[in-house]
Scaffold this motif. Structure first.
Motif, short mmCIF file in Angstrom:
data_model
loop_
_atom_site.label_atom_id
_atom_site.label_comp_id
_atom_site.label_asym_id
_atom_site.label_seq_id
_atom_site.Cartn_x
_atom_site.Cartn_y
_atom_site.Cartn_z
N ASP A 174 -1.77 0.15 -6.80
CA ASP A 174 -2.56 0.88 -7.36
C ASP A 174 -3.00 1.50 -7.65
N GLN A 175 -4.06 0.46 -8.18
CA GLN A 175 -5.39 0.90 -8.22
C GLN A 175 -7.08 1.23 -6.88
N LEU A 215 0.64 -1.63 0.29
CA LEU A 215 -0.17 0.24 -0.05
C LEU A 215 0.78 1.63 -0.35
N ALA A 216 2.17 1.13 0.80
CA ALA A 216 2.67 2.23 0.94
C ALA A 216 3.65 2.52 -0.13
N ALA A 230 2.41 6.33 -7.47
CA ALA A 230 1.44 7.71 -7.95
C ALA A 230 2.08 8.71 -7.64
N LEU A 231 2.20 9.39 -6.26
CA LEU A 231 3.15 10.69 -6.14
C LEU A 231 4.12 10.64 -6.62
N ARG A 232 5.43 10.23 -7.48
CA ARG A 232 6.28 10.37 -7.78
C ARG A 232 6.11 10.30 -9.66
N ALA A 233 4.68 10.14 -10.15
CA ALA A 233 4.27 9.34 -11.27
C ALA A 233 3.53 11.61 -11.55
#
Length: 337
Positions: free
Chosen positions: A177-178, A65-66, A72-75
């Motif tokens: 990721d989803q 989860l982490a 997602a944040l780095r993307a």
């Protein structure tokens, strides 16, 4: 919203043990400490986000989860990480309530709380989702988390798969990721917006009003005990009633039990009610107990403490839901612990 809860017990001690047997209740907005020597990050001009590993999931799922949130944040060009001990400009902590259904799917209710570097909560967001049992019980990621946050995330992931012990993208990664997609957008919006416009989320306040009907010192003892247990959980208790307030009242009734044999007993009924600041009922629960006749005529003592503790424990989930619905924080203590 209306929640109906019914807590019945034959003796006060039985009630308390029954509540304890249910396991620890969720503790929203409580996070893990970050011990260790802070390290300088290779992103001096950018905000960094330390994503905490959840305390209330299996270890493998918690780390997946982490890492999913980090990806997602780095993307979105946010420098994020989860396993480095460095202190971030922000800390993002997931509080998870989960259950496995009959089909072995895991249902997750995640409250993400964003803290600044002083440990103060900025805001929280909630999202729900499902993952398969395979992902729920997945092993923790084996490849080390990339530490250079200036590497584009897609290249970092490719390098991780090529490294010794690296793995290809797993079904667990895709599912997590989803799960984090929507809250990641929320985090990016919070961090990318104007810093001056960030408003600290306010805490929910509980006003203890109209404790009535008890013989002896019961009204005062229950009020005092409820206040102590709410404050012990970090929940604000206030005499003022405003839009941040929830009113908690208690109606107590003690009546003799008519019986032909056996010791004389009194039946004690306590109706706990949650109201909004306009007086509309939001939820209620009832405690029903038998005690020796006359035991509560003067001093309630530990009986008030035990009854109030069980009530506060049972009502905590309802208070948390009300806080989320209103965009408030359940905890008055905003320090990230």
């Amino acid at each position: 919203m209306r929640k109906m809860m019914n807590v019945r017990f034959l003796a006060v001690m039985v009630l308390v043990f029954a509540v304890a047997a249910c396991g620890q209740l969720p503790r929203p907005f409580e996070g893990a400490g970050r011990e260790g020597d802070p390290q300088l990050l290779d992103v001096p001009d950018a905000a960094t986000v330390k994503v905490d590993i959840a305390d209330d999931l299996p270890q493998g799922a918690a780390r997946h989860l982490a890492r999913a949130m980090v990806r997602a944040l780095r993307a979105d060009d946010i420098a994020a990480y989860s396993e480095d001990p460095s202190k971030g400009t922000y800390v993002l902590h997931p509080n998870v309530i989960s259950r496995l259904d009959d089909t072995r799917e895991a249902h997750l209710d995640v409250t993400w709380v964003l803290y600044n570097d002083a440990g103060l909560a900025i805001d929280s967001a909630n999202n729900t989702g499902k993952i398969t049992a395979q992902s729920w019980f997945a092993d923790a990621p084996q490849a080390p988390e990339d530490g250079d946050m200036n590497i584009p995330p897609d290249i970092a992931r490719k390098l991780a798969r090529l490294s010794p012990g690296g793995e290809k993208e797993s079904p667990a990664e895709r599912e997590f990721d989803q799960l984090v997609a929507a809250p990641a957008v929320w985090v990016v919006g919070k961090i990318s917006g104007e810093r001056q416009t960030m408003v600290m989320a306010k805490p929910l306040k509980v006003a203890l009003v109209d404790f009535e009907g008890a013989p002896g010192d019961g009204n005062e003892a229950l009020n005092r005990s409820a206040k102590a247990f709410l404050q012990a959980k970090g929940i604000t208790v206030s005499k003022e009633i405003d839009p941040q307030s929830i009113v908690l009242s208690a109606t107590i009734n003690v009546q003799p039990i008519v019986r032909s044999t056996g010791p004389e007993l009194d039946r004690v009924t306590i109706d706990w009610v949650l109201l909004d600041d306009s007086g509309h009922e939001l939820g209620q629960m009832t405690q029903d107990n038998a005690v020796p006749h006359g035991k509560l005529d003067k001093r309630w003592g530990t009986i008030a403490s035990l009854a109030a503790q069980a009530a506060v424990d049972a009502l905590e989930g309802a208070l948390g839901q009300i806080a989320r619905d209103r965009g408030l924080l359940l905890r008055a203590d905003k320090q990230h612990r």
